[in-house]
Design a protein around this motif. Structure first.
Motif, short mmCIF file in Angstrom:
data_model
loop_
_atom_site.label_atom_id
_atom_site.label_comp_id
_atom_site.label_asym_id
_atom_site.label_seq_id
_atom_site.Cartn_x
_atom_site.Cartn_y
_atom_site.Cartn_z
N PRO A 166 2.67 -5.72 -6.42
CA PRO A 166 1.62 -4.69 -6.49
C PRO A 166 2.10 -3.43 -5.78
CG PRO A 166 0.73 -6.80 -5.77
CD PRO A 166 2.22 -6.95 -5.74
N ILE A 167 1.63 -2.28 -6.25
CA ILE A 167 2.11 -1.01 -5.70
C ILE A 167 0.94 -0.20 -5.16
CG2 ILE A 167 3.39 1.12 -6.19
CD1 ILE A 167 4.70 -0.31 -8.54
N LEU A 168 1.11 0.28 -3.93
CA LEU A 168 0.14 1.16 -3.30
C LEU A 168 0.77 2.54 -3.17
CD1 LEU A 168 -2.49 1.76 -1.73
CD2 LEU A 168 -1.36 0.88 0.32
N PHE A 169 0.10 3.56 -3.71
CA PHE A 169 0.59 4.93 -3.68
C PHE A 169 -0.10 5.68 -2.54
CE2 PHE A 169 1.41 3.45 -7.95
CZ PHE A 169 2.64 4.02 -8.27
N VAL A 170 0.69 6.47 -1.80
CA VAL A 170 0.22 7.08 -0.56
C VAL A 170 0.45 8.59 -0.64
CG1 VAL A 170 0.35 7.01 1.96
CG2 VAL A 170 0.93 4.96 0.63
N HIS A 171 -0.63 9.36 -0.55
CA HIS A 171 -0.54 10.82 -0.71
C HIS A 171 -0.13 11.51 0.58
CE1 HIS A 171 -4.23 11.70 1.53
NE2 HIS A 171 -4.82 10.71 0.89
N GLY A 172 0.06 12.83 0.49
CA GLY A 172 0.56 13.60 1.61
C GLY A 172 -0.50 14.41 2.33
N ASN A 173 -0.05 15.38 3.11
CA ASN A 173 -0.89 16.15 4.02
C ASN A 173 -1.93 16.98 3.25
OD1 ASN A 173 -1.41 16.84 6.74
ND2 ASN A 173 -0.35 18.79 6.51
N GLY A 174 -3.21 16.74 3.53
CA GLY A 174 -4.28 17.48 2.89
C GLY A 174 -4.57 17.09 1.47
N ASP A 175 -3.90 16.08 0.95
CA ASP A 175 -4.01 15.71 -0.47
C ASP A 175 -4.95 14.53 -0.67
OD1 ASP A 175 -2.36 17.75 -1.42
OD2 ASP A 175 -0.54 16.58 -1.14
N HIS A 176 -4.88 13.92 -1.86
CA HIS A 176 -5.79 12.83 -2.19
C HIS A 176 -5.15 11.94 -3.25
CE1 HIS A 176 -6.56 15.42 -5.64
NE2 HIS A 176 -6.96 16.37 -4.81
N ALA A 177 -5.81 10.82 -3.55
CA ALA A 177 -5.25 9.79 -4.42
C ALA A 177 -4.96 10.29 -5.83
CB ALA A 177 -6.21 8.60 -4.49
N SER A 214 1.64 2.05 -18.60
CA SER A 214 2.31 2.15 -19.90
C SER A 214 3.54 1.27 -19.98
CB SER A 214 2.70 3.61 -20.19
OG SER A 214 1.54 4.43 -20.26
N ASN A 215 4.02 0.81 -18.83
CA ASN A 215 5.13 -0.13 -18.78
C ASN A 215 4.68 -1.55 -18.51
OD1 ASN A 215 8.08 1.13 -18.88
ND2 ASN A 215 6.70 2.66 -17.99
N GLY A 216 3.38 -1.80 -18.71
CA GLY A 216 2.88 -3.17 -18.69
C GLY A 216 2.27 -3.63 -17.39
N MET A 217 2.23 -2.79 -16.35
CA MET A 217 1.62 -3.24 -15.10
C MET A 217 0.10 -3.26 -15.24
SD MET A 217 3.63 -2.14 -11.68
CE MET A 217 2.65 -3.39 -10.82
N ALA A 218 -0.51 -4.31 -14.77
CA ALA A 218 -1.96 -4.43 -14.82
C ALA A 218 -2.60 -3.43 -13.87
CB ALA A 218 -2.38 -5.85 -14.44
N ARG A 219 -3.70 -2.85 -14.31
CA ARG A 219 -4.37 -1.81 -13.52
C ARG A 219 -4.81 -2.32 -12.16
NH1 ARG A 219 -7.98 1.16 -17.43
NH2 ARG A 219 -6.00 2.18 -17.90
N ASP A 220 -5.20 -3.59 -12.06
CA ASP A 220 -5.68 -4.10 -10.78
C ASP A 220 -4.56 -4.38 -9.79
OD1 ASP A 220 -4.59 -6.42 -11.83
OD2 ASP A 220 -6.45 -7.57 -11.77
N ARG A 221 -3.29 -4.22 -10.22
CA ARG A 221 -2.16 -4.38 -9.32
C ARG A 221 -1.64 -3.02 -8.84
NH1 ARG A 221 0.15 -9.28 -8.96
NH2 ARG A 221 2.28 -8.51 -8.66
N LEU A 222 -2.37 -1.97 -9.16
CA LEU A 222 -2.01 -0.61 -8.75
C LEU A 222 -3.15 -0.03 -7.94
CD1 LEU A 222 -0.66 0.55 -12.22
CD2 LEU A 222 0.76 0.00 -10.22
N MET A 223 -2.83 0.73 -6.90
CA MET A 223 -3.85 1.27 -6.03
C MET A 223 -3.33 2.56 -5.40
SD MET A 223 -5.65 -0.82 -2.90
CE MET A 223 -6.66 -0.05 -1.65
N ALA A 224 -4.22 3.52 -5.20
CA ALA A 224 -3.86 4.77 -4.51
C ALA A 224 -4.87 5.00 -3.40
CB ALA A 224 -3.85 5.94 -5.49
N ILE A 225 -4.37 5.25 -2.21
CA ILE A 225 -5.24 5.43 -1.04
C ILE A 225 -5.78 6.86 -0.98
CG2 ILE A 225 -3.33 6.08 0.49
CD1 ILE A 225 -4.74 4.55 2.75
N ASN A 226 -6.98 7.00 -0.46
CA ASN A 226 -7.55 8.29 -0.04
C ASN A 226 -7.70 8.24 1.47
OD1 ASN A 226 -8.15 10.31 -2.02
ND2 ASN A 226 -9.72 8.98 -2.88
N PHE A 227 -6.82 8.89 2.22
CA PHE A 227 -7.03 8.97 3.66
C PHE A 227 -8.31 9.75 3.94
CE2 PHE A 227 -2.31 8.36 3.86
CZ PHE A 227 -2.32 7.19 4.61
#
Length: 459
Positions: free
Chosen positions: A43-54, A66-79
């Protein structure tokens, strides 16, 4: 600094164009000889930068799907409070410390592990987000993280000066000295590290201090600043500070490193039905936050691609509650959209967007800037924004209302927002925003009604 012997220079000619699918085997052998499938990728967690968002990770999430990864195995944080403190050890309203970001990242990692049942996850970070990633891994989190991809992260600081030692961006400060301490490798054993950087085109990896407020003063940092001893370090040609995380070229390297093989496609594969949702946030004390805004209204319209005129009534209308959520809206993958946000204490913002080819629940809405003295007496204020990159001149084709914007500086790409002001007689007319192959047609809304127009690029 001395570059790792594993640094590889990747020029533009070696990489695919944004709109071209890379022809490769969908199933291939990894470096260990193991046959893998999308379900084998952590699973992959994406992490944004300074002042940004998911939402900045939306296109990379789409490419992973689009390369076959299930949506529930992907996540992006909002600090919660994405902007750094001036001094990491001194509390500032609506800003976060490195310790706070490490804690929030740890909570997101635990949630992704719980949701998927995975023992370890991969982390992909842009800019300041890479500090939280390294901080978490170095302080006991390596067992949770299989891969760490650091995109445009100023790993040795934006500058290395004796003054302002408390800034987390100071390479001579305690935070980065601790992360980079010792004479050996600068990564943590047990986690595979990749760094991605531009070739002199990152405004936060420059030898001159003009982007840190001291033109003519040496920063002590070079374009190699994001590289780390012990990591695989790649240079992605002329990509800028943001593009090294969000560009199609960056996706290719992110996917290859985590999956152990080439992606089957680079282009985003459209879905037949698209559902959109996300968060409304705003400013607090002049600082951008990711705290939810209640009582904001959101309306979505399908618009004509050549005029920006609305086609029919609103396809979605909602008022946010305490959680700040405004979805779910159903749209077609071919519809250009106008999204109207009316949030308390902010200008009514008319966002114009290219069609959304896939569903997303991270469509972040933050009102456009407040009208100020420079806007006094004008009929309309029209802006264009590039959240996933900067406008680079002469690298990019950039035009707003038929002209190259005067407020975009040439040279190292530094600007992601441009503005044109129109007289009252031109209210309501279409305004074209162009960045390379993406073209948006917005409408000029009356500033006298506290309305602003924002054409927001996807690429």
């Amino acid at each position: 600094m001395m570059m790792s012997r594993r640094t590889i220079l990747l020029g533009a000619a070696a990489l695919p164009l944004a709109a071209t699918a890379l022809v490769s085997k969908a199933v291939a052998q990894t470096g260990t000889g193991t046959i893998t499938s999308p379900s084998d990728i952590p699973p992959i967690l994406f992490v944004h930068g300074n002042g940004d968002h998911a939402a900045l990770w939306m296109t990379q999430l789409w490419r992973m799907e689009s390369n076959g990864m299930a949506r529930d195995r992907l996540m992006a944080i909002n600090f919660t409070d994405p902007l750094s403190r001036s001094d990491d050890g001194v509390e500032q309203p609506n800003r976060s410390s490195t310790t706070q970001q490490r804690r929030e990242l740890g909570e997101a990692i635990a949630e992704l592990k719980r949701r998927t049942g995975a023992a370890r996850v991969a982390l992909v970070a842009n800019s300041r987000g890479g500090y939280a990633v390294r901080n978490y891994i170095r302080n006991g989190g390596a067992a949770d993280v299989s891969h760490a991809v650091l995109c445009g992260v100023p790993n040795h600081g934006v500058y290395a000066w004796s003054d302002n030692p408390g800034s987390e961006f100071n390479g001579n400060g305690p935070f980065l000295r601790e992360l980079n301490g010792g004479e050996g490798q600068e990564v943590t054993d047990g986690t595979a590290f990749l760094t991605l950087r531009g070739d002199g085109t990152d405004k936060y990896a420059q030898p001159d201090g003009r982007f840190a407020g001291k033109p003519g003063t040496s920063t002590g940092i070079t374009s190699d600043g994001p590289a780390l001893r012990g990591a695989t370090n790649l240079v992605l040609g002329t990509l800028d500070h943001r593009e090294v995380g969000f560009h199609p070229r960056a996706f290719r390297e992110i996917y290859k490193f985590i999956a152990g093989r080439e992606p089957a496609r680079i282009a985003v594969e459209a879905e037949p039905a698209v559902r959109l949702g996300g968060l409304v946030t705003g400013m607090a004390g002049g600082v951008p936050t990711n705290r939810p805004v209640a009582g904001a209204t959101v309306e979505i319209f399908c618009v004509a691609p050549e005029t920006g005129e609305r086609i029919g009534g609103a396809v979605h209308r909602a008022t946010t509650g305490p959680d700040g959520r405004w979805g779910t809206a159903q749209v077609e993958p071919t519809w250009p959209l106008e999204i109207v946000l009316a949030a308390p204490g902010a200008p009514i913002t008319h966002f114009y967007r290219s069609p959304f080819p896939r569903s997303s629940d991270v469509v972040h809405l933050r009102p456009g800037r407040a009208l100020g003295p420079a806007d006094a007496g004008v009929g309309a204020v029209v802006m264009m924004s590039r959240p996933r990159g900067y406008f680079g001149l002469p690298r990019d084709i950039v035009a707003l209302d038929g002209k190259e914007p005067a407020d975009i500086k040439a040279g190292v790409p530094t600007d992601s927002l441009a503005t044109v002001r129109l007289p009252a007689a031109e209210i309501g007319r279409p305004v074209v925003a162009l960045c390379n192959e993406e073209r948006l047609v917005a409408r000029a809304w009356p500033a006298a009604e506290n309305r602003v127009t924002l054409a927001e690029f996807t690429l």
